[in-house]
Design a protein around this motif. Sequence first.
Motif, PDB file in Angstrom:
ATOM      1  N   ARG A 197       0.810  -1.210   0.000  1.00 53.59           N
ATOM      2  CA  ARG A 197       0.000   0.000   0.000  1.00 53.59           C
ATOM      3  C   ARG A 197       0.846   1.264   0.000  1.00 53.59           C
ATOM      4  O   ARG A 197       0.329   2.348  -0.249  1.00 53.59           O
ATOM      5  N   ARG A 206       1.022   3.175  -3.442  1.00 56.67           N
ATOM      6  CA  ARG A 206      -0.253   3.837  -3.768  1.00 56.67           C
ATOM      7  C   ARG A 206      -0.413   5.124  -2.951  1.00 56.67           C
ATOM      8  O   ARG A 206      -0.884   6.140  -3.472  1.00 56.67           O
ATOM      9  N   TYR A 230       6.946  -3.184 -11.160  1.00 56.13           N
ATOM     10  CA  TYR A 230       5.895  -3.870 -11.920  1.00 56.13           C
ATOM     11  C   TYR A 230       4.504  -3.473 -11.402  1.00 56.13           C
ATOM     12  O   TYR A 230       3.564  -3.281 -12.188  1.00 56.13           O
ATOM     13  N   ASN A 231       4.383  -3.331 -10.100  1.00 57.86           N
ATOM     14  CA  ASN A 231       3.100  -2.914  -9.517  1.00 57.86           C
ATOM     15  C   ASN A 231       2.726  -1.507  -9.963  1.00 57.86           C
ATOM     16  O   ASN A 231       1.561  -1.227 -10.287  1.00 57.86           O
ATOM     17  N   ARG A 238       3.727  -0.002 -12.720  1.00 60.42           N
ATOM     18  CA  ARG A 238       3.433  -0.013 -14.164  1.00 60.42           C
ATOM     19  C   ARG A 238       2.076  -0.648 -14.447  1.00 60.42           C
ATOM     20  O   ARG A 238       1.358  -0.221 -15.355  1.00 60.42           O
ATOM     21  N   LEU A 239       1.668  -1.606 -13.646  1.00 50.80           N
ATOM     22  CA  LEU A 239       0.433  -2.321 -13.912  1.00 50.80           C
ATOM     23  C   LEU A 239      -0.797  -1.589 -13.388  1.00 50.80           C
ATOM     24  O   LEU A 239      -1.829  -1.521 -14.070  1.00 50.80           O
ATOM     25  N   ASN A 240      -0.687  -1.007 -12.195  1.00 51.44           N
ATOM     26  CA  ASN A 240      -1.867  -0.449 -11.532  1.00 51.44           C
ATOM     27  C   ASN A 240      -1.885   1.064 -11.435  1.00 51.44           C
ATOM     28  O   ASN A 240      -2.981   1.649 -11.347  1.00 51.44           O
ATOM     29  N   LEU A 241      -0.735   1.721 -11.408  1.00 53.60           N
ATOM     30  CA  LEU A 241      -0.690   3.156 -11.115  1.00 53.60           C
ATOM     31  C   LEU A 241      -0.021   3.966 -12.213  1.00 53.60           C
ATOM     32  O   LEU A 241       0.377   5.106 -11.987  1.00 53.60           O
ATOM     33  N   ASP A 242       0.096   3.381 -13.409  1.00 51.19           N
ATOM     34  CA  ASP A 242       0.775   4.095 -14.493  1.00 51.19           C
ATOM     35  C   ASP A 242       0.012   5.357 -14.883  1.00 51.19           C
ATOM     36  O   ASP A 242       0.594   6.434 -15.041  1.00 51.19           O
ATOM     37  N   LYS A 243      -1.301   5.254 -15.032  1.00 48.62           N
ATOM     38  CA  LYS A 243      -2.106   6.423 -15.421  1.00 48.62           C
ATOM     39  C   LYS A 243      -2.090   7.503 -14.340  1.00 48.62           C
ATOM     40  O   LYS A 243      -2.083   8.692 -14.651  1.00 48.62           O
ATOM     41  N   ASN A 244      -2.094   7.074 -13.106  1.00 51.36           N
ATOM     42  CA  ASN A 244      -2.074   8.048 -12.016  1.00 51.36           C
ATOM     43  C   ASN A 244      -0.763   8.823 -11.980  1.00 51.36           C
ATOM     44  O   ASN A 244      -0.747  10.025 -11.691  1.00 51.36           O
TER      45      ASN A 244
END
Length: 440
Positions: free
Chosen positions: A317, A320, A353-354, A356-362
Amino acid sequence: MFCPHKNSYLQLVCAMNPRMINKAVDKAMERSEFDPHCETPAAQRMTSMQPSLYAPHVDITRAKLGFGRIGLKLLIRELHSEDYLVQLQAIHSVLDQVQISENALFLLKLHVVYRLIDLMDHKDPVIREKICLILTLLATYYQGRKQIMSRPVIIDNLLYIIVRDRKEIRYVAAATLRTLSRDRCSCELIMKNEKVIEDLLKVVKNEHSSIVLLHLQTLANLAAWDPTRQLKANAFQIMLSLFTDRDPKIVSAAMDCMTQLCKDDIGKILADEYDITFYLRPYLMSKNIEVIISAVNLMAYTTLTTRSKWRAKECMRLPRRLVELCHTPNKPVLQLGAMQVLMNLCDIPDIRYNLRLNLDKNVKSIKIRYHEDWDGTTETSSFGLETGHNYRTMSIEKVETIKNDYGDNALVINVHSYLRRLHELKARLIYAIHKKPYRH
């Protein structure tokens, strides 16, 4: 010798008695009623015209000496007067005059600092307090710091007051030492004292919160010059114990001091042993923005080692939350610290990797404010009315200015270069997130 408008014991020089001018005007206008203040002796003025606070033992209707170079020279002589009341009045007047830059510089040319240092061990607590206030104001000038630090005995006198005097005087003495420590040249001379670090760390544990805050700022300034002595004196453990204080200002100041300690190699080793990176996670959710900023800035140095990076991997976490802190365009200091921590954590493949996969747009949607909307401080104000465009000033009280934390001269950065640094860091962060191993 008292000026009711400045609450001092000197008055402005006038070639003619102003009462004579008033009498001539009244006579020319054929007035039947005359101002009682123009008569001799002068009558007491109305309450609304008198200052709310008087210096002790003063008759405001009796003024014999004028403000000017001659008056200031005589004022310095009265600092060592045998009459206690004359000496007390002179110190009050010097305190009023040093708030005027022109008179303060003239008093420095007359070596008023040396006379004040000789009076720091006076038996009267009022005189000791006023002298510390005067030295604090004079220490804001280069000439004043040069004169003050030419007498190293002042550090011993300040430490004696900080350790043994009453609370009010301990506070002003701590403010004087804090002001002196802001100059890097003065830090070198202060660090030559053998007891300064040990005494400050000793009183930090059981002291009033406002005084502890000043001591922590002093220790942070001294640690920026040389953190080795503080690390040897167990400053790291003391700062860690202050993280649980009820006052958020003390928590923030302790984190800032530990940030300077973690710049040293020994400080990084201690940060790994005490697991500071994992310990700072709850502070990223704090309600106080200063605590969050200090925690992120500290984490930027504690996440430089491999051990701390792998420890941060256990809390998924954390990335994030750091990305959420990057979306604070009104706090560029917080953005810079959060993006730097993410840059450090990108060395771990799993975290990269986390992201790039989940927070790239943010990460790509992080907004950085324009220079027209920011005056160079961490506290925003409407149209710069509160702080103005004073980001070139070395220190603004109660406002954290953006400045370099490295090099021989810690100069304040202008807004344009700081925002350019934010854009460059964002570009490097996006590049680091999308970086792949060589085998791919």
